[in-house]
Scaffold this motif. Sequence first.
Motif, mmCIF file in Angstrom:
data_model
loop_
_atom_site.group_PDB
_atom_site.id
_atom_site.type_symbol
_atom_site.label_atom_id
_atom_site.label_comp_id
_atom_site.label_asym_id
_atom_site.label_seq_id
_atom_site.Cartn_x
_atom_site.Cartn_y
_atom_site.Cartn_z
ATOM 1 N N LEU A 181 -88.964 -0.289 -2.311
ATOM 2 C CA LEU A 181 -88.672 0.291 -3.397
ATOM 3 C C LEU A 181 -89.610 0.524 -4.476
ATOM 4 C CD1 LEU A 181 -85.112 -1.243 -4.179
ATOM 5 C CD2 LEU A 181 -85.420 0.847 -3.453
ATOM 6 N N PHE A 182 -90.564 -0.330 -4.644
ATOM 7 C CA PHE A 182 -91.738 -0.196 -5.508
ATOM 8 C C PHE A 182 -93.033 -0.267 -4.944
ATOM 9 C CE2 PHE A 182 -88.088 -2.593 -7.528
ATOM 10 C CZ PHE A 182 -87.910 -1.593 -8.141
ATOM 11 N N PRO A 183 -93.329 0.845 -4.188
ATOM 12 C CA PRO A 183 -94.799 0.807 -3.614
ATOM 13 C C PRO A 183 -96.095 0.891 -4.788
ATOM 14 C CG PRO A 183 -93.651 2.839 -3.627
ATOM 15 C CD PRO A 183 -92.725 1.992 -3.987
ATOM 16 N N PRO A 184 -97.107 0.075 -4.497
ATOM 17 C CA PRO A 184 -98.058 0.109 -5.499
ATOM 18 C C PRO A 184 -98.407 1.610 -6.059
ATOM 19 C CG PRO A 184 -99.028 -0.259 -3.262
ATOM 20 C CD PRO A 184 -97.346 -0.193 -3.176
ATOM 21 N N LEU A 185 -98.670 1.511 -7.441
ATOM 22 C CA LEU A 185 -99.027 2.706 -7.873
ATOM 23 C C LEU A 185 -99.845 2.545 -9.232
ATOM 24 C CD1 LEU A 185 -98.724 5.924 -8.175
ATOM 25 C CD2 LEU A 185 -97.079 5.642 -9.903
ATOM 26 N N LYS A 186 -101.211 2.663 -9.168
ATOM 27 C CA LYS A 186 -102.431 2.380 -10.152
ATOM 28 C C LYS A 186 -102.169 3.234 -11.341
ATOM 29 C CE LYS A 186 -106.830 0.805 -10.770
ATOM 30 N NZ LYS A 186 -108.583 0.887 -10.335
ATOM 31 N N LEU A 187 -101.793 2.820 -12.639
ATOM 32 C CA LEU A 187 -101.389 3.550 -13.866
ATOM 33 C C LEU A 187 -102.635 3.120 -14.807
ATOM 34 C CD1 LEU A 187 -100.065 5.873 -15.105
ATOM 35 C CD2 LEU A 187 -98.440 4.136 -15.946
ATOM 36 N N PRO A 197 -105.008 3.105 -18.439
ATOM 37 C CA PRO A 197 -104.781 3.348 -19.819
ATOM 38 C C PRO A 197 -104.808 4.686 -20.244
ATOM 39 C CG PRO A 197 -106.055 1.420 -19.537
ATOM 40 C CD PRO A 197 -106.008 1.919 -18.264
ATOM 41 N N ASP A 198 -103.932 5.383 -21.194
ATOM 42 C CA ASP A 198 -104.117 6.733 -21.574
ATOM 43 C C ASP A 198 -103.752 7.893 -20.544
ATOM 44 O OD1 ASP A 198 -104.838 6.141 -24.059
ATOM 45 O OD2 ASP A 198 -106.686 5.670 -23.678
ATOM 46 N N CYS A 199 -103.354 7.344 -19.438
ATOM 47 C CA CYS A 199 -102.771 8.268 -18.335
ATOM 48 C C CYS A 199 -101.219 8.251 -18.258
ATOM 49 C CB CYS A 199 -103.222 7.834 -17.107
ATOM 50 S SG CYS A 199 -105.154 7.877 -16.852
ATOM 51 N N THR A 200 -100.498 9.480 -17.768
ATOM 52 C CA THR A 200 -99.218 9.522 -17.754
ATOM 53 C C THR A 200 -98.709 9.724 -16.390
ATOM 54 O OG1 THR A 200 -99.412 11.973 -18.507
ATOM 55 C CG2 THR A 200 -98.911 10.400 -20.084
ATOM 56 N N TYR A 215 -91.732 10.151 -16.539
ATOM 57 C CA TYR A 215 -92.762 9.979 -17.837
ATOM 58 C C TYR A 215 -92.779 8.496 -18.233
ATOM 59 C CZ TYR A 215 -95.333 11.141 -21.710
ATOM 60 O OH TYR A 215 -96.463 11.345 -23.004
ATOM 61 N N LEU A 216 -91.305 8.176 -18.551
ATOM 62 C CA LEU A 216 -91.211 6.880 -19.383
ATOM 63 C C LEU A 216 -91.188 5.494 -18.802
ATOM 64 C CD1 LEU A 216 -88.224 8.165 -21.769
ATOM 65 C CD2 LEU A 216 -90.516 7.954 -22.027
ATOM 66 N N ASP A 217 -90.764 5.779 -17.350
ATOM 67 C CA ASP A 217 -90.623 4.468 -16.329
ATOM 68 C C ASP A 217 -90.923 4.901 -14.862
ATOM 69 O OD1 ASP A 217 -89.985 1.997 -15.296
ATOM 70 O OD2 ASP A 217 -88.006 2.019 -16.403
ATOM 71 N N VAL A 218 -91.974 5.118 -14.573
ATOM 72 C CA VAL A 218 -92.317 5.464 -13.192
ATOM 73 C C VAL A 218 -91.974 4.595 -12.394
ATOM 74 C CG1 VAL A 218 -94.527 4.419 -13.195
ATOM 75 C CG2 VAL A 218 -94.038 6.633 -11.821
ATOM 76 N N GLN A 219 -91.535 3.128 -12.344
ATOM 77 C CA GLN A 219 -91.322 2.167 -11.531
ATOM 78 C C GLN A 219 -89.764 2.571 -11.200
ATOM 79 O OE1 GLN A 219 -92.944 -0.132 -9.741
ATOM 80 N NE2 GLN A 219 -94.912 0.853 -10.523
ATOM 81 N N ALA A 226 -94.643 6.965 -4.000
ATOM 82 C CA ALA A 226 -95.820 7.024 -4.793
ATOM 83 C C ALA A 226 -96.484 8.262 -4.316
ATOM 84 C CB ALA A 226 -96.773 5.780 -4.505
ATOM 85 N N ALA A 227 -96.272 8.770 -3.094
ATOM 86 C CA ALA A 227 -96.903 10.200 -2.809
ATOM 87 C C ALA A 227 -96.358 11.202 -3.521
ATOM 88 C CB ALA A 227 -96.787 10.389 -1.295
ATOM 89 N N GLY A 228 -95.022 10.757 -4.332
ATOM 90 C CA GLY A 228 -94.454 12.002 -5.169
ATOM 91 C C GLY A 228 -95.030 11.930 -6.568
ATOM 92 N N VAL A 229 -95.910 11.015 -6.814
ATOM 93 C CA VAL A 229 -96.170 11.153 -8.262
ATOM 94 C C VAL A 229 -97.699 11.315 -8.418
ATOM 95 C CG1 VAL A 229 -96.255 9.229 -10.112
ATOM 96 C CG2 VAL A 229 -94.162 9.248 -8.651
ATOM 97 N N THR A 230 -97.823 12.080 -9.539
ATOM 98 C CA THR A 230 -99.096 12.322 -9.971
ATOM 99 C C THR A 230 -99.507 11.613 -10.990
ATOM 100 O OG1 THR A 230 -99.231 14.616 -9.015
ATOM 101 C CG2 THR A 230 -100.632 14.144 -10.671
ATOM 102 N N VAL A 231 -100.629 10.614 -11.009
ATOM 103 C CA VAL A 231 -100.971 10.090 -12.312
ATOM 104 C C VAL A 231 -102.330 10.948 -12.999
ATOM 105 C CG1 VAL A 231 -102.343 8.067 -13.039
ATOM 106 C CG2 VAL A 231 -100.710 7.837 -11.281
ATOM 107 N N THR A 232 -101.918 11.526 -14.073
ATOM 108 C CA THR A 232 -102.763 12.418 -14.779
ATOM 109 C C THR A 232 -104.149 11.669 -15.177
ATOM 110 O OG1 THR A 232 -101.765 11.904 -17.140
ATOM 111 C CG2 THR A 232 -100.863 13.624 -15.819
ATOM 112 N N ARG A 233 -104.999 12.572 -15.443
ATOM 113 C CA ARG A 233 -106.221 11.894 -16.124
ATOM 114 C C ARG A 233 -106.170 11.508 -17.535
ATOM 115 N NH1 ARG A 233 -109.960 17.358 -15.861
ATOM 116 N NH2 ARG A 233 -109.101 18.250 -17.992
#
Length: 619
Positions: free
Chosen positions: A287-293, A295-298, A371-375, A396-403
């Motif tokens: 349910l909660f695969p690792p996703l690095k986020l 700071p200042d990224c969305t 955007y608000l709660d990626v987990q 996590a493959a369906g989520v883009t972490v913006t620069r």
Amino acid sequence: MRKDVRILLVGEPKVGKTSLIMSLVSEEFPTVVPYRAEEITIPADVTPERVPTHIVDYSEAEQTDEQLFQEISKANVICIVYSVNNKTSIEKVTSHWLPLINDNTDKDSRVPLILVGNKSDLVEHSSMETILPIMNRHSEIETCVECSAKNLKNISELFYYAQKAVLHPTGPLYCPEKKNMKLLCIKALTRIFKVSDLDNDGILNDNELNFFQRTSFNIPLESQALEDVKNVVRKNLSEGVRDNGLTLKGFLFLHTLFIQRGRHETTWTVLRRFGYDDDLELNQDYLFPPLKLPPDCTTELNHNAYLFLQSVFDKHDKDRDCALSPEEMKDLFDVFPYMPWGPDVHNTVCTNDQGWITYQGYLSQWTLTTYLDVQRCLEYMGYLGYSIVAEQESQAAGVTVTRDKKIDLQKKQTQRSVFRCNVFGDVGSGKSGFLQAFLGRNLMRQNTINEEQRSYYAISTTYVYGQEKYLLLHEVFPDFDYLSEDDLACDIVCLVYDASNPYSFEYCAKVFKQYFMDSKIPCMMIAAKSDLPEIKQIYGCSPLDFCRKHKMPPPQSFTCNTAAVPSKDIYTKLTTMAMYPHVSKADLKSSTFWLRTSVGATVFAVLGFAMYRVLLKQR
């Protein structure tokens, strides 16, 4: 699946526990047998299930009761060994060993047990007539094996069954007394069926069955094998096959059959592939695969995730009206353990005249959650089976972490698609009306909203120079002394005052001067309720002079008290400012700049709607 297996052998003295272990290791009967064999570890590559296995012996002569209790608590499976030619050792199974083990294990998670009848080479008869009634009375007993350490009969099978009892236990799946599957197993398999039913017609057709087979076992089914499976179900259950496809009842029957025939590893393989752990709960790692986020990224959904979510909408929009009725919504979220969207969602995104969430509103809500709660988004997509249906490693493959936004500012461009606008204003200034107008609701329609279902967010799409973007509006609670970091973190600030209230502007001016005057976040002043007579604001200067002094665009007149749908021009301007924060203040005040933006938005909104209609017809 468990990373290793710990097998404990217990039983009366002289029944052959140590001989069984030594015969397994050396593949010959030992001439000299010690009181107790040392713990041995069988490497993963030589076990059928490819899992390291630890085998632990027990000796009453060498170990205390306390040591025995410790070993029982550490064991994943316990083999109770008796001698088939010794009635006393068989009687001790029920009078001593079963009560002892039950007293030293957790009642909610019983350790699987295997009854092992050793020394079968010494008798002509079987002990099964005596043992089967014991098995029927004690559901924790997985199976019984008769073997011989002397002639190596069933030694490998004994330890294979022990491994299997841990890795593929019957207990969580099946109730032998009632001869049916347990509720948790039915619930898990029902979700798996619904995820695999790609067109949501209530049956698994040949393509869906092949998809399920390939997903679970990495091999397709031959046409004849498919027919054989359906024929077995047809023969035993009249409702199991419909329109040449497998129904949910047929699917559950098939797995019941696997378990009853001792092939519960088949069911476990399916369950684990679809994310379930040994307790038939969805695994936290699933349910909660690792996703690095950083700071200042969305976080945003990427193209593949949107395609998946569109397919989920399509398969549940039965009447093809581009909106989800309450029944369709309930059906969509049937694979969730709870209802993820509350009634406030209907006031957060676009709905139709009946108050049902539209296709655009549905995608907007997913965008908001990401955007608000990626987990939370990863969890929700896990319930829907994203990684399985989209054939990705994880959600996590369906989520883009913006620069980092700082890089966007340096390069004067952004690849982001979602922009956050925090809306500030005093009580009664018109903030809520401003949010709801973005969703196409005029004042008359807003007056029908239940106050208990009010939302402090609104999200929809806008078009900037032909690019579709999401604008996320967040109404900030007007407590000037307690603004959190979240209240201040955004792409653009919207300061709303009531043009008909002489004291309303002062709050906006204070917020701007204290929090945003020295920041790089663009700000826009909104003169709300412009349908009412404008009254001079009691402040040191007029709103227009204030904006000129601080190099902001002039106050934008706004009203939601309209007969038709409120204009979206103001929201296009906000999105444009959020996209291009580096644009000079002079450009923002230029009417040509805003004309280009609004014309582009109108053209692409019309084109977008036309294209959507075409796609709808194709669907």
